[in-house]
Design a protein around this motif. Structure first.
Motif, PDB file in Angstrom:
ATOM      1  N   ASN A 256       4.718   7.668   0.760  1.00 49.38           N
ATOM      2  CA  ASN A 256       4.803   6.818   1.949  1.00 49.38           C
ATOM      3  C   ASN A 256       4.420   5.399   1.559  1.00 49.38           C
TER       4      ASN A 256
ATOM      5  N   ALA B 137      -5.700   9.480   4.415  1.00 51.07           N
ATOM      6  CA  ALA B 137      -4.830   8.616   3.615  1.00 51.07           C
ATOM      7  C   ALA B 137      -4.745   7.248   4.263  1.00 51.07           C
ATOM      8  N   SER B 138      -4.528   6.226   3.431  1.00 51.40           N
ATOM      9  CA  SER B 138      -4.430   4.863   3.963  1.00 51.40           C
ATOM     10  C   SER B 138      -3.088   4.608   4.642  1.00 51.40           C
TER      11      SER B 138
ATOM     12  N   TYR C 171       3.023  13.410  -2.682  1.00 47.72           N
ATOM     13  CA  TYR C 171       2.517  14.688  -2.222  1.00 47.72           C
ATOM     14  C   TYR C 171       3.542  15.784  -2.520  1.00 47.72           C
TER      15      TYR C 171
ATOM     16  N   ARG D 196      -1.458  17.954   1.219  1.00 42.11           N
ATOM     17  CA  ARG D 196      -2.203  16.708   1.472  1.00 42.11           C
ATOM     18  C   ARG D 196      -3.652  16.855   1.039  1.00 42.11           C
ATOM     19  N   ASP D 197      -4.308  15.709   0.896  1.00 39.57           N
ATOM     20  CA  ASP D 197      -5.732  15.692   0.578  1.00 39.57           C
ATOM     21  C   ASP D 197      -6.542  15.886   1.849  1.00 39.57           C
TER      22      ASP D 197
ATOM     23  N   ASP E 122       0.861  -1.181   0.000  1.00 40.62           N
ATOM     24  CA  ASP E 122       0.000   0.000   0.000  1.00 40.62           C
ATOM     25  C   ASP E 122       0.901   1.236   0.000  1.00 40.62           C
ATOM     26  N   HIS E 123       0.331   2.362  -0.409  1.00 44.07           N
ATOM     27  CA  HIS E 123       1.119   3.594  -0.387  1.00 44.07           C
ATOM     28  C   HIS E 123       0.181   4.797  -0.376  1.00 44.07           C
ATOM     29  N   SER E 124       0.732   5.950  -0.052  1.00 47.36           N
ATOM     30  CA  SER E 124       0.012   7.213  -0.168  1.00 47.36           C
ATOM     31  C   SER E 124       0.935   8.219  -0.835  1.00 47.36           C
ATOM     32  N   GLY E 125       0.363   9.185  -1.553  1.00 48.20           N
ATOM     33  CA  GLY E 125       1.168  10.142  -2.288  1.00 48.20           C
ATOM     34  C   GLY E 125       1.330   9.701  -3.734  1.00 48.20           C
TER      35      GLY E 125
ATOM     36  N   GLN F 135      -1.512   8.851   7.850  1.00 48.85           N
ATOM     37  CA  GLN F 135      -2.493   9.906   8.059  1.00 48.85           C
ATOM     38  C   GLN F 135      -2.170  10.558   9.401  1.00 48.85           C
TER      39      GLN F 135
END
Length: 612
Positions: A228, A116-117, A90, A111-112, A85-88, A120
């Motif tokens: 991330n 985020a998963s 950003y 950031r949104d 899994d990942h986020s960004g 956060q």
């Protein structure tokens, strides 16, 4: 079983007869075991808040950052089979955060508004990002005194502080992971206090919306990006980083969560090193204290040893009884040290404002308890083994007779002292009569002074840190607490040592002092001589404690921590002279009471008493 019971009963009975000495033994060993326990459990206790933060924010296993031209590399990295899994990515840009009367460098991350998963940030005050709103990392907000509802300036625009949050993707302020293209510098800077041109100095962390971050720069190419990543096996995070660094000419900056945790708990590691060094110093002081106490008690127990042998006790039984007394005290002291140390550790492991939770009471592991107990027993055995074996080998007839031991006569010492004033003459001869005790006194003072010398260096170093960026004020306060605990225990144990050595000297010279008074010396001269017999070793110990003791100890700290000794300021000449003079005055004051108590007995009573 009967032999063990007999040894235990004899040891306990003897400890009850001499409760004051038993308490002094207990305090000496407990000081060392408490400090050692603090050092061993501190790191684990301080690691809890980072783990709590990582769980609360679903922290990443790897954080990767690139400049705008390498954005595709983050996308390829996120598609690796090991990444679950990942986020960004950003956007990130450098900016100046302006509050009332202060300007600080920051890294602003876009950031949104939706959670985020992975990573956060956990909001601990206020809410999450929105248009025109900024969320400030908690430790940074605490350092610049920013609160929810305040208005701050960023890149020429005004933003309202809508929240304060924590993250496990970056070390708490003043630590940081540099993501921006301009680069960062952390820690001390040049003497003029300015960072090199273009670099951010100890940047803080803030979060904005992606649109607000892009509005802070007129050149989209100047943006950096951060992603991330969550791995299938977090334990392999560092291996993942090492295996995906990219080409030699285009390295891909990445940090594993272990690396971030190490920086986040650096304060606890520094505290642990200081406490470990303090524990070993206190252990050496405890050995010196026990050696004097044991030597004095063995002299009092000579006749008792003879009686044990006369009723059938073997030399091994006699030695076992004598050793068991101090082993029992060591076990009790270790238990007390483990309890006090484990309960006190959270007070010295105050977590950063940038982490969730606080350091709770750590659970003692079997290895920690075993090591502390082992050190306590080693201290007791090292101090008592030689006197116990010597007493056990003494013949029964000689032990029952308990004849006085003739003093050692050194020709050079007699010649040296013959022309001195009476108090100094007597002081030199008292010192020469028990040279090993004098050496223990010198060693005890040298250990104490070397510890104080290093404390002066570290205190001066910490005083300059808030201005140089190495530690913030809260971290300096925590390290000062560690040094305070270390210094208090060190000074208390050194004071106990001075009193114990003086009292042993008074008892040992009771008969000879009375004889000296009977031959014409005044009570004042005898009292001054006994006090001077402690001050002279204190002078030698104080000098050796500064050089080479203090310098060697400071060198050991630098070697263990990998520190730069050139950044520290050594105590000035006047501070060293004051330290040596204060040591002698303190020793003289501590020895005055036992010396006066010993001088209250009449000459006739001391002469009628059996000399030791």
């Amino acid at each position: 079983m009967g032999r063990v019971l007999l040894v235990s009963r004899l040891a306990v009975r003897d400890l009850r007869r001499r409760r004051t000495e038993a308490v002094l033994l207990l305090l000496a060993i407990m000081a060392a075991t408490t400090t050692l326990t603090l050092a061993l459990v501190l790191r684990d206790a301080a690691g809890d808040p980072y783990q709590s933060t990582r769980e609360a924010t679903n922290g990443p296993d790897v954080v990767a950052g690139v400049q705008s031209a390498g954005l595709d590399r983050l996308e390829k990295l996120a598609s690796k089979p090991d990444v679950t899994d990942h986020s960004g990515p950003y956007p990130v840009t450098a900016a100046k955060l302006r509050t009332s009367g202060k300007t600080s460098d920051v890294q602003a991350v876009g950031r949104d508004a939706a959670p985020a998963s992975v990573d956060q940030p956990k909001v601990i005050q206020g809410g999450w990002v929105g248009d025109g709103g900024v969320v400030v990392e908690a430790a940074f907000a605490d350092a610049v005194d920013v609160h929810v509802g305040d208005t701050v300036g960023l890149g020429g625009r005004s933003f309202k502080v809508v929240g304060v949050a924590v993250t496990a993707a970056m070390p708490p302020y003043p630590g940081s992971s540099c993501i921006v293209a301009s680069g960062c510098v952390n820690g001390a800077v040049t003497d003029d206090g300015d960072a090199p041109a273009g670099l951010l100095h100890n940047p803080g962390l803030v979060w904005l919306t992606k649109a607000d971050v892009r509005s802070l720069t007129s050149d989209p190419a100047s943006l950096a990006y951060v992603a991330n990543l969550k791995l299938a096996d977090p334990a392999q995070a560092q291996a993942f980083v090492d295996g995906n660094q990219g080409d030699r000419g285009r390295p891909l900056p990445m940090r594993s969560w272990r690396d971030i945790q190490g920086e986040a708990t650096e304060l606890a590691r520094d505290s642990q090193i200081l406490l470990l060094l303090g524990a070993w110093l206190l252990a050496l002081l405890a050995v010196a204290s026990l050696s004097v106490l044991v030597g004095g008690r063995m002299a009092d127990q000579t006749r008792r040893v003879g009686l044990l042998k006369a009723v059938g006790g073997t030399p091994s039984l006699v030695a076992a009884v004598l050793l068991a007394e101090y082993a029992l005290v060591a076990i009790v002291a270790a238990a007390a040290g483990l309890t006090i140390g484990s309960l006190t550790a959270p007070l010295l492991a105050g977590s950063s404002a940038g982490l969730v939770g606080s350091a709770g009471t750590p659970s003692l592991t079997a290895s920690t308890a075993g090591l502390v107990l082992g050190v306590a027993l080693v201290v007791a055995v090292v101090a008592t083994a030689v006197p116990a074996v010597r007493a056990a080998r003494t013949s029964t007839v000689k032990a029952l007779a308990d004849a006085p031991r003739p003093p050692r006569r050194m020709g050079w010492l007699i010649a040296l002292s013959a022309r001195l004033p009476v108090p100094l003459l007597l002081a030199l001869r008292v010192t020469g009569r028990r040279p090993r005790r004098a050496v223990l006194a010198v060693v005890s003072i040298a250990i104490t002074v070397s510890g104080i010398y290093v404390l002066l260096i570290l205190n001066a170093f910490l005083a300059a840190q808030p201005g140089k960026g190495g530690y913030d004020e809260a971290q300096v306060g925590t390290l000062r607490h560690v040094l305070l605990v270390w210094s208090i225990i060190l000074l208390c144990l050194a004071a106990i040592n001075a009193v114990v050595i003086t009292w042993a000297t008074v008892l040992d010279n009771r008969h000879s002092s009375a004889l000296t008074r009977a031959l014409g010396a005044t009570p004042g001269e005898v009292t001054t001589a006994l006090a001077a017999a402690q001050v002279l070793p204190a002078l030698v110990g104080a000098v050796l404690g500064v050089f080479p003791g203090g310098l060697a100890l400071f060198g050991a700290i630098n070697a263990i921590t990998g520190g730069d000794g050139s950044r520290a300021t050594s105590p000035s000449l006047w501070q060293v002279l004051v330290l040596v003079a204060a040591t002698m005055i303190t020793v003289a004051a501590l020895t005055a009471v036992p010396v006066r108590l010993g001088g209250r007995r009449s000459v006739a009573d001391d002469l009628r008493a059996e000399p030791a």
